[in-house]
Design a protein around this motif. Structure first.
Motif, PDB file in Angstrom:
ATOM      1  N   SER A   1     -27.025   2.486  93.866  1.00  0.00           N
ATOM      2  CA  SER A   1     -28.483   1.887  93.346  1.00  0.00           C
ATOM      3  C   SER A   1     -28.450   0.745  92.369  1.00  0.00           C
ATOM      4  N   GLY A   2     -27.269  -0.127  92.764  1.00  0.00           N
ATOM      5  CA  GLY A   2     -26.969  -1.308  92.131  1.00  0.00           C
ATOM      6  C   GLY A   2     -26.515  -1.279  90.596  1.00  0.00           C
ATOM      7  N   GLY A   3     -26.102  -0.012  90.139  1.00  0.00           N
ATOM      8  CA  GLY A   3     -25.610   0.352  88.912  1.00  0.00           C
ATOM      9  C   GLY A   3     -26.579   0.702  87.987  1.00  0.00           C
ATOM     10  N   ALA A   4     -27.875   0.864  88.434  1.00  0.00           N
ATOM     11  CA  ALA A   4     -29.218   1.154  87.500  1.00  0.00           C
ATOM     12  C   ALA A   4     -28.941   2.622  86.996  1.00  0.00           C
ATOM     13  N   VAL A   5     -28.476   3.671  87.827  1.00  0.00           N
ATOM     14  CA  VAL A   5     -28.095   5.060  87.261  1.00  0.00           C
ATOM     15  C   VAL A   5     -27.036   5.133  86.472  1.00  0.00           C
ATOM     16  N   ARG A   6     -25.944   4.525  87.012  1.00  0.00           N
ATOM     17  CA  ARG A   6     -24.653   4.722  86.117  1.00  0.00           C
ATOM     18  C   ARG A   6     -24.987   3.972  84.684  1.00  0.00           C
ATOM     19  N   ASN A   7     -25.534   2.726  84.446  1.00  0.00           N
ATOM     20  CA  ASN A   7     -25.884   2.159  83.249  1.00  0.00           C
ATOM     21  C   ASN A   7     -26.984   2.720  82.614  1.00  0.00           C
ATOM     22  N   GLY A   8     -27.946   3.567  83.327  1.00  0.00           N
ATOM     23  CA  GLY A   8     -28.730   4.196  82.558  1.00  0.00           C
ATOM     24  C   GLY A   8     -28.382   5.268  81.875  1.00  0.00           C
ATOM     25  N   ILE A   9     -27.279   6.086  82.515  1.00  0.00           N
ATOM     26  CA  ILE A   9     -26.684   7.188  81.745  1.00  0.00           C
ATOM     27  C   ILE A   9     -25.856   6.848  80.551  1.00  0.00           C
ATOM     28  N   ARG A  10     -25.255   5.555  80.714  1.00  0.00           N
ATOM     29  CA  ARG A  10     -24.442   5.064  79.734  1.00  0.00           C
ATOM     30  C   ARG A  10     -25.365   4.916  78.521  1.00  0.00           C
ATOM     31  N   ALA A  11     -26.424   4.019  78.901  1.00  0.00           N
ATOM     32  CA  ALA A  11     -27.269   3.826  77.711  1.00  0.00           C
ATOM     33  C   ALA A  11     -27.775   5.138  76.839  1.00  0.00           C
ATOM     34  N   ALA A  12     -28.356   6.111  77.767  1.00  0.00           N
ATOM     35  CA  ALA A  12     -28.664   7.223  77.313  1.00  0.00           C
ATOM     36  C   ALA A  12     -27.613   8.051  76.289  1.00  0.00           C
ATOM     37  N   GLU A  13     -26.486   7.899  76.747  1.00  0.00           N
ATOM     38  CA  GLU A  13     -25.180   8.622  75.917  1.00  0.00           C
ATOM     39  C   GLU A  13     -25.058   7.931  74.556  1.00  0.00           C
ATOM     40  N   GLU A  14     -25.399   6.460  74.726  1.00  0.00           N
ATOM     41  CA  GLU A  14     -25.227   5.800  73.421  1.00  0.00           C
ATOM     42  C   GLU A  14     -26.228   6.234  72.418  1.00  0.00           C
ATOM     43  N   ARG A  15     -27.554   6.316  73.009  1.00  0.00           N
ATOM     44  CA  ARG A  15     -28.547   6.651  72.035  1.00  0.00           C
ATOM     45  C   ARG A  15     -28.515   7.970  71.486  1.00  0.00           C
ATOM     46  N   VAL A  16     -27.940   8.865  72.456  1.00  0.00           N
ATOM     47  CA  VAL A  16     -27.356  10.242  71.670  1.00  0.00           C
ATOM     48  C   VAL A  16     -26.723  10.092  70.512  1.00  0.00           C
ATOM     49  N   ALA A  17     -25.393   9.440  70.643  1.00  0.00           N
ATOM     50  CA  ALA A  17     -24.749   9.019  69.555  1.00  0.00           C
ATOM     51  C   ALA A  17     -25.392   8.221  68.540  1.00  0.00           C
ATOM     52  N   ALA A  18     -26.243   7.557  68.572  1.00  0.00           N
ATOM     53  CA  ALA A  18     -26.994   6.754  67.692  1.00  0.00           C
ATOM     54  C   ALA A  18     -27.944   7.820  67.010  1.00  0.00           C
ATOM     55  N   GLY A  19     -28.483   8.701  67.783  1.00  0.00           N
ATOM     56  CA  GLY A  19     -29.496   9.621  67.128  1.00  0.00           C
ATOM     57  C   GLY A  19     -28.776  10.597  66.224  1.00  0.00           C
ATOM     58  N   GLN A  20     -27.539  11.088  66.467  1.00  0.00           N
ATOM     59  CA  GLN A  20     -26.756  12.063  65.766  1.00  0.00           C
ATOM     60  C   GLN A  20     -26.151  11.288  64.684  1.00  0.00           C
ATOM     61  N   ALA A  21     -26.080  10.048  64.571  1.00  0.00           N
ATOM     62  CA  ALA A  21     -25.984   9.213  63.148  1.00  0.00           C
ATOM     63  C   ALA A  21     -27.148   9.154  62.578  1.00  0.00           C
ATOM     64  N   THR A  22     -28.269   8.917  63.268  1.00  0.00           N
ATOM     65  CA  THR A  22     -29.515   8.902  62.417  1.00  0.00           C
ATOM     66  C   THR A  22     -29.700  10.295  61.786  1.00  0.00           C
ATOM     67  N   LEU A  23     -29.365  11.088  62.500  1.00  0.00           N
ATOM     68  CA  LEU A  23     -29.653  12.793  61.759  1.00  0.00           C
ATOM     69  C   LEU A  23     -28.616  12.875  60.576  1.00  0.00           C
ATOM     70  N   ARG A  24     -27.408  12.400  60.605  1.00  0.00           N
ATOM     71  CA  ARG A  24     -26.657  12.251  59.471  1.00  0.00           C
ATOM     72  C   ARG A  24     -27.303  11.528  58.290  1.00  0.00           C
ATOM     73  N   ALA A  25     -27.882  10.292  58.581  1.00  0.00           N
ATOM     74  CA  ALA A  25     -28.698   9.679  57.737  1.00  0.00           C
ATOM     75  C   ALA A  25     -29.889  10.348  57.006  1.00  0.00           C
ATOM     76  N   THR A  26     -30.723  10.875  57.715  1.00  0.00           N
ATOM     77  CA  THR A  26     -31.650  11.965  57.400  1.00  0.00           C
ATOM     78  C   THR A  26     -31.134  13.167  56.569  1.00  0.00           C
ATOM     79  N   GLU A  27     -30.068  13.627  56.792  1.00  0.00           N
ATOM     80  CA  GLU A  27     -29.584  14.646  56.079  1.00  0.00           C
ATOM     81  C   GLU A  27     -29.027  14.014  54.464  1.00  0.00           C
ATOM     82  N   SER A  28     -28.449  13.069  54.701  1.00  0.00           N
ATOM     83  CA  SER A  28     -28.117  12.374  53.288  1.00  0.00           C
ATOM     84  C   SER A  28     -29.059  12.124  52.381  1.00  0.00           C
TER      85      SER A  28
END
Length: 494
Positions: free
Chosen positions: A107-134
């Motif tokens: 699919s021209g890399g759309a799926v692969r890069n979409g998954i990678r973007a989602a995984e990075e946003r999961v990591a960002a969200g986990q960091a944001t959750l840490r920020a909310t906790e503190s």
């Protein structure tokens, strides 16, 4: 416990004030650790942030789904109401069933890069959750210290009103025997009236502080203990900034989102590339014996067909759509990169400001302790001199006011130092449950557990239990009162 009497105040031996100045503990009291555990387990802001992160986790299987095989079945029943006059085999009804299998290959890399973007946003969200906790912990610490501070200030105001009432009474007695003038009595009465007004204001502030505590912690403050020393405070502001840039969850989240935005740009560019996929179709048709009219026996009334193949799609011209999407994604990536720098700037400012406030408050504590000691000696001397006629009543009143202000400044400085220190730890990324060694009654919440649970799920009918709130409500908690230890009723205005 009554407010400190005149003699006890004169000797500076009011144990209740000493305790409220955050230098002593009360038996069977709530601790700051207890409050933070309650926040960790029951605060709705924190629980909502965890649920938001669980929603973010689902974007990974959502992005993976277009790259997986899909199967669809379509069934159609048709009743032919009006037939063509020229139709030789016109049926009256038909049942058609179509089954499709599609297997994406490229699919021209759309799926692969979409998954990678989602995984990075999961990591960002986990960091944001840490920020909310503190952040929630920082608010809870400030609320905890505000209860101690306003309680101490209310006790000081009550003591001041008690002392000024004694002063006013003694001044009136001395006026009756001609030892003082009416002006002295008026000055003492004026200070007493102001002190009584300040006492009522202090009570209102104490109620506000306790209600804020209830909002954040989920329960009423009950004999709060003085907080323990803060661990891990830096020796220099430079060390604090270096630690913050490495560990601050807001910085980490901004960097992860910038990486995700880069993958988004690749996804947008994939729209101009070819796509390849396998397909298979199966069809079943049944005319229920109505095909062919009078010669229906010559025709098969049901049939089955199947086919399979490879589909190659090559975009030739899309009106500039793909290029526009890629430019748009590139601009958003640029904005995300700038946001990283903006977040770093903000964190540096917060860290340096918190460090300066912490250092300044510690210095104010030292000077306030000296001021309290000097004001106590001064008041005792002014009162002694007044008793022999060398000082006026206004001198005594001013000395009493100076002592009150010095003690109030000490209470506020201790509160400010602790809150600034915790804010500094939060900016450094060291103010979360894992850093504070909280005993939460179970394992700490780990957002990675839910991510691992859902990332590989493929079954379309899989679902979680019905959502229910986990945080506690405060509607059943009684309204806060302005009591200090045993109930201390405000004095009626004369």
């Amino acid at each position: 416990m009554k407010p400190c009497s005149y003699r006890a105040f004169k000797l500076a031996s009011c144990t209740s004030v000493a305790a409220l100045l955050m230098g002593a503990s009360v038996a069977q009291a709530d601790t700051l650790r207890d409050a933070l555990v309650s926040v960790y387990n029951t605060n709705p802001t924190l629980e909502g942030a965890r649920a938001t992160q669980r929603a973010e986790d689902e974007n990974v299987p959502i992005q993976r789904a277009p790259g997986l095989p899909s199967v669809n079945v379509t069934a159609t029943h048709i009743e032919f109401i009006q037939q063509s006059a020229n139709a030789f085999t016109a049926p009256e009804r038909n049942l058609g069933v179509n089954a499709q299998l599609q297997v994406p290959i490229y699919s021209g890399g759309a799926v692969r890069n979409g998954i990678r973007a989602a995984e990075e946003r999961v990591a960002a969200g986990q960091a944001t959750l840490r920020a909310t906790e503190s952040s929630v912990f920082s608010q809870a610490v400030a609320a905890y210290m505000d209860v101690l501070r306003t309680q101490a200030l209310a006790q000081l105001a009550a003591n001041q009103a008690e002392v000024l009432e004694v002063t006013f009474q003694s001044t009136s007695d001395r006026f009756e025997i001609g030892d003082l003038t009416r002006t002295d009595v008026a000055q003492a009465g004026s200070r007493l009236a102001v002190a009584q007004g300040d006492l009522r204001t202090a009570y209102a502030n104490l109620v506000t502080a306790r209600e804020t505590y209830i909002q954040l912690v989920g329960r009423a403050p009950d004999n709060l203990e003085a907080p323990p020393p803060l661990p891990g405070l830096p020796e220099t502001v430079g060390l604090a900034v270096v630690t913050a840039l490495e560990n601050n969850p807001d910085v980490i989240a901004a960097k992860e989102r910038a990486v995700a935005a880069g993958y988004d740009t690749e996804v947008a560019g994939a729209g101009r590339l070819p796509t390849i996929g396998l397909f298979a179709n199966g069809d079943y048709s049944d005319f229920f014996g109505t095909l062919g009219g009078p010669v229906a026996a010559e025709f098969a009334q049901s049939e089955k067909t199947a086919n399979a193949g490879v589909r190659l799609t090559i975009p030739i011209f899309q009106g500039g759509l793909t290029a526009a999407r890629q430019r748009q994604a590139g601009a958003r990536e640029s904005a995300a990169l700038e946001q990283v720098i903006a977040t770093e700037r903000s964190v540096i400012q917060q860290t340096r400001s918190a460090y300066a406030s912490w250092q300044a408050s510690n210095a104010v504590i030292e000077s306030s302790i000296a001021a309290v000691e000097a004001a106590e000696v001064s008041l005792e001397g002014v009162r002694a001199e007044n008793s022999i006629g060398n000082r006026t009543i206004i001198d005594v009143l001013n000395a009493e006011q100076e002592l009150l202000l010095a003690r109030a400044n000490l209470v506020t400085a201790r509160r400010n130092a602790y809150v600034a220190g915790f804010t500094l730890l939060a900016a450094m990324g060291r103010a979360e449950a894992r850093d504070l060694n909280l005993d939460t009654g179970g394992p700490l919440y780990d957002p990675q557990v839910n991510y691992e649970r859902v990332r590989g799920k493929l079954w379309d009918w899989d679902r979680d239990p019905e959502p229910e709130p986990k945080s506690t409500r405060t509607v059943d908690i009684e309204a806060a009162e302005a009591f200090i230890g045993p109930v201390l009723e405000p004095r009626e205005t004369p």
